[in-house]
Design an enzyme around this catalytic site. Structure first.
Site, PDB file in Angstrom:
ATOM      1  N   HIS A   1     -13.466  54.821 -15.939  1.00 52.27           N
ATOM      2  CA  HIS A   1     -14.359  53.747 -15.678  1.00 52.27           C
ATOM      3  C   HIS A   1     -14.872  53.122 -17.063  1.00 52.27           C
ATOM      4  CE1 HIS A   1     -15.497  54.727 -11.517  1.00 52.27           C
ATOM      5  NE2 HIS A   1     -14.895  55.575 -11.476  1.00 52.27           N
TER       6      HIS A   1
ATOM      7  N   CYS B   1     -10.644  51.865 -11.440  1.00 55.47           N
ATOM      8  CA  CYS B   1     -10.566  53.363 -10.559  1.00 55.47           C
ATOM      9  C   CYS B   1     -10.004  53.008  -9.263  1.00 55.47           C
ATOM     10  CB  CYS B   1     -11.916  54.001 -10.485  1.00 55.47           C
ATOM     11  SG  CYS B   1     -11.575  55.862 -10.112  1.00 55.47           S
TER      12      CYS B   1
ATOM     13  N   GLU C   1     -16.565  50.860 -17.709  1.00 52.94           N
ATOM     14  CA  GLU C   1     -17.924  50.362 -17.866  1.00 52.94           C
ATOM     15  C   GLU C   1     -18.998  51.302 -18.163  1.00 52.94           C
ATOM     16  OE1 GLU C   1     -16.191  51.220 -15.063  1.00 52.94           O
ATOM     17  OE2 GLU C   1     -17.204  51.598 -13.488  1.00 52.94           O
TER      18      GLU C   1
HETATM   19  N1  GLN Z   1     -11.143  57.090  -4.252  1.00 56.21           N
HETATM   20  C1  GLN Z   1     -10.587  57.181  -5.272  1.00 56.21           C
HETATM   21  C2  GLN Z   1     -10.179  58.457  -5.898  1.00 56.21           C
HETATM   22  O1  GLN Z   1     -10.968  59.400  -5.426  1.00 56.21           O
HETATM   23  C3  GLN Z   1     -11.251  56.127  -6.337  1.00 56.21           C
HETATM   24  C4  GLN Z   1     -12.339  56.935  -6.991  1.00 56.21           C
HETATM   25  C5  GLN Z   1     -13.153  55.660  -7.771  1.00 56.21           C
HETATM   26  O2  GLN Z   1     -13.055  54.400  -7.683  1.00 56.21           O
HETATM   27  N2  GLN Z   1     -14.240  56.316  -8.419  1.00 56.21           N
HETATM   28  O3  GLN Z   1      -9.325  58.768  -6.590  1.00 56.21           O
END
Ligand code: GLN
Length: 537
Positions: free
Chosen positions: A501, A375, A503
């Site tokens: 994600h 992410c 995970e």
């Molecule tokens: N801050 C980034 C976004 O909003 C990444 C979000 C995250 O890592 N869950 O896109």
């Protein structure tokens, strides 16, 4: 429908979540169709707006619900995906009741905690039980008995026991401290906390006692006598090295038989599907040193699902993961990175720590050390590449610099103008298309995969061509091919990152493909270093 309610006494943080999850695991592998529900008595609607330092990571479900990390544990121990209904908070309950009141649905009555709030609590519990095709629902009540906030929930559950005669069991988790040279096991706190439960009309059927060592016969006898709980229903959960050992410990003490005595559930023996998994997890043959570069490294629960994904990898490969927690702010040079065998750059929000994360990516890219970005980790990998390979020195994300001249990461179009913080990101399970002839395809082996998301920003489409012409490969996209989901580097097998994600869907017997590949790559990297040393001697 049958319900096992888990409450906690004496202290918080004694592993109630692991115990609830373990019960789920035992039941679901003994022929009982089981689901789990978490009650969080806080006023937040869900965990989405909470800082990870409060309750650990925010876990995302398929339907996009942002929930407490215990939901992640249930999914892993049950091997079943849950949804937003499996989590109840005071916020959800009150919001529903107040909205109903505004619509005039209470027909002029005074709206009160009893019966209106307690009825809404019971309605939500029963809804999960009927909607999810299960025989048994494990309900974990967050917090400790005696907390003001959990009172309406306990009252609702007391009523549930009365209404669903013979189909509700209460299981209370307590702490048995050990003091003095001899480590005498003290039962008084348990007696007090059971008394507190009884004051609100709940007599526990099972006690699960957490202690350092196995519960002595004498402690068991005293607990039983003072609490009116059968001696054989006083279960000992002593400290173990790995939480995945807990189901076996509980199962061996006959918990399922105690539940069967009270409930009519299928009479099948427990199948321990984790035998091989636990063997590799507890006695790994190899190990690698992985740096987790993050902003909340003081609280490891903030990265719970990554830790778990690594456990799943160890359980399937026998490669132990020795995690080095590295605060991104401290990555000012390569000192903390040099001795690693892999670098994981974590998800996150806000600018703090971002430059350190970028430095970590640069180090991995330049030295060939295996890299996994998730992410925000994916987004900073793009920023790093733009700055240092494309030469766009001021490349940035508009999350950190709104007037950036080279906004290689930009807000998702549908997020522009969104002002509410809770539940408004691009959330939950989405289809990802995997490109042929890529490392991603080698790992996933199919064109269409589903993974969970939680973000507001994305790779700016204007820069994709430039990035790809310079050796970055976007090997996964959304269905329309507009949003970039996976990246890798040309001629490099161990540099991967995902906007999603990976995970969150990792399970004990089905580890995240990205984490699995990352750890295997780390072992190869380590072995090549050793070979180099040996060759040089
Ligand atoms: N801050 C980034 C976004 O909003 C990444 C979000 C995250 O890592 N869950 O896109």
């Amino acid at each position: 429908m049958q319900y096992v309610v888990i409450t906690g006494g004496v202290l918080s943080g004694i592993g109630k979540g692991t115990i609830a999850s373990s019960l789920c695991h035992i039941l679901s592998n003994s022929g009982v169709k089981t689901s789990a529900l978490k009650i969080d008595p806080y006023l937040n609607y869900d965990a989405g707006t909470m800082n990870p330092y409060q309750h650990g990571e925010v876990f995302v479900l398929d339907d996009g619900s942002e929930s407490d990390l215990d939901l992640g544990n249930y999914e892993r121990y049950l091997n079943r995906s849950l949804n937003g209904d499996n989590s109840i908070t005071t916020g959800k309950v009150y919001k529903e009741v107040i909205e109903k009141e505004r619509r005039g649905e209470y027909l002029g009555s005074t709206v009160q905690i009893i019966p209106h709030i307690t009825n809404e609590i019971k309605r939500r519990i029963r809804k999960v039980a009927t909607d999810q095709d299960v025989d048994l629902l494990v309900i974990e009540v967050g917090g400790t008995v005696g907390d003001i906030e959990s009172m309406p929930f306990l009252e609702g559950l007391r009523q549930l026991r009365m209404e669903e005669k013979g189909n509700v069991i209460f299981c209370h988790v307590t702490l048995i401290p050990e003091i003095g040279h001899e480590g005498e096991q003290k039962t008084k706190p348990t007696q007090h906390s059971v008394r507190m439960l009884r004051e609100i009309g709940i007599q526990p059927d099972i006690l699960i006692c957490r202690s350092k060592h196995y519960l002595s016969e004498d402690a068991r006898r005293r607990i039983s006598m003072f609490t009116d709980v059968d001696k054989k229903a006083v279960v000992s959960v002593y400290d173990v090295g790995n939480a995945y050992e807990v189901p076996e410990i509980i199962e061996k003490q006959g918990v399922i038989d105690i539940i069967r005595e009270k409930f009519s559930i299928p009479d099948e023996p427990f199948q321990d599907i984790w035998v091989d998994y636990k063997k590799k997890l507890l006695y790994p043959q190899e190990n690698v040193k992985i740096g987790i570069i993050g902003k909340y490294t003081d609280l490891h629960d903030a990265y719970m699902s990554h830790k778990e994904a690594f456990n799943h990898v160890t359980g399937s490969t026998g490669i132990a993961v020795d995690i080095k927690w590295i605060d991104a702010d401290t990555v000012t040079d390569e000192t903390s990175l040099k001795s690693l065998e892999g670098i994981l750059v974590t998800p996150g929000f806000g600018y703090r720590g971002v430059e350190g994360k970028i430095r970590a990516v640069k180090y991995a890219r330049e030295t060939g050390m295996p890299f996994l970005g998730i992410c925000l980790g994916f987004q900073v990998a793009v920023i790093e590449y733009a700055r240092n390979v494309l030469g766009l020195k001021d490349a940035n994300s508009t999350e950190f610099k709104s007037d950036s001249k080279n906004p290689v990461i930009d807000i998702l179009p549908e997020q522009i103008g969104v002002t509410d913080m809770g539940g408004t990101m691009r959330l939950g399970s989405k289809k990802v298309l995997v490109r042929d002839n890529t490392m991603a395809m080698e790992l996933y082996g199919k064109k269409e995969i589903y993974e969970r998301h939680r973000h507001r920003f994305e790779v700016n489409p204007k820069y994709i061509e430039d990035l790809e012409n310079n050796g970055l490969i976007f090997s996964g996209t959304d269905e329309e091919g507009i949003r970039m989901e996976i990246l890798e580097m040309k001629d490099r097998k161990n540099f991967l990152a995902s906007q999603f994600h990976a995970e969150f869907l990792s399970r004990p017997l089905n580890p995240s493909r990205l984490h699995l590949h990352f750890i295997k790559s780390a072992l190869e990297f380590k072995q090549s270093k050793i070979a180099l040393l040996e060759g040089g001697s």
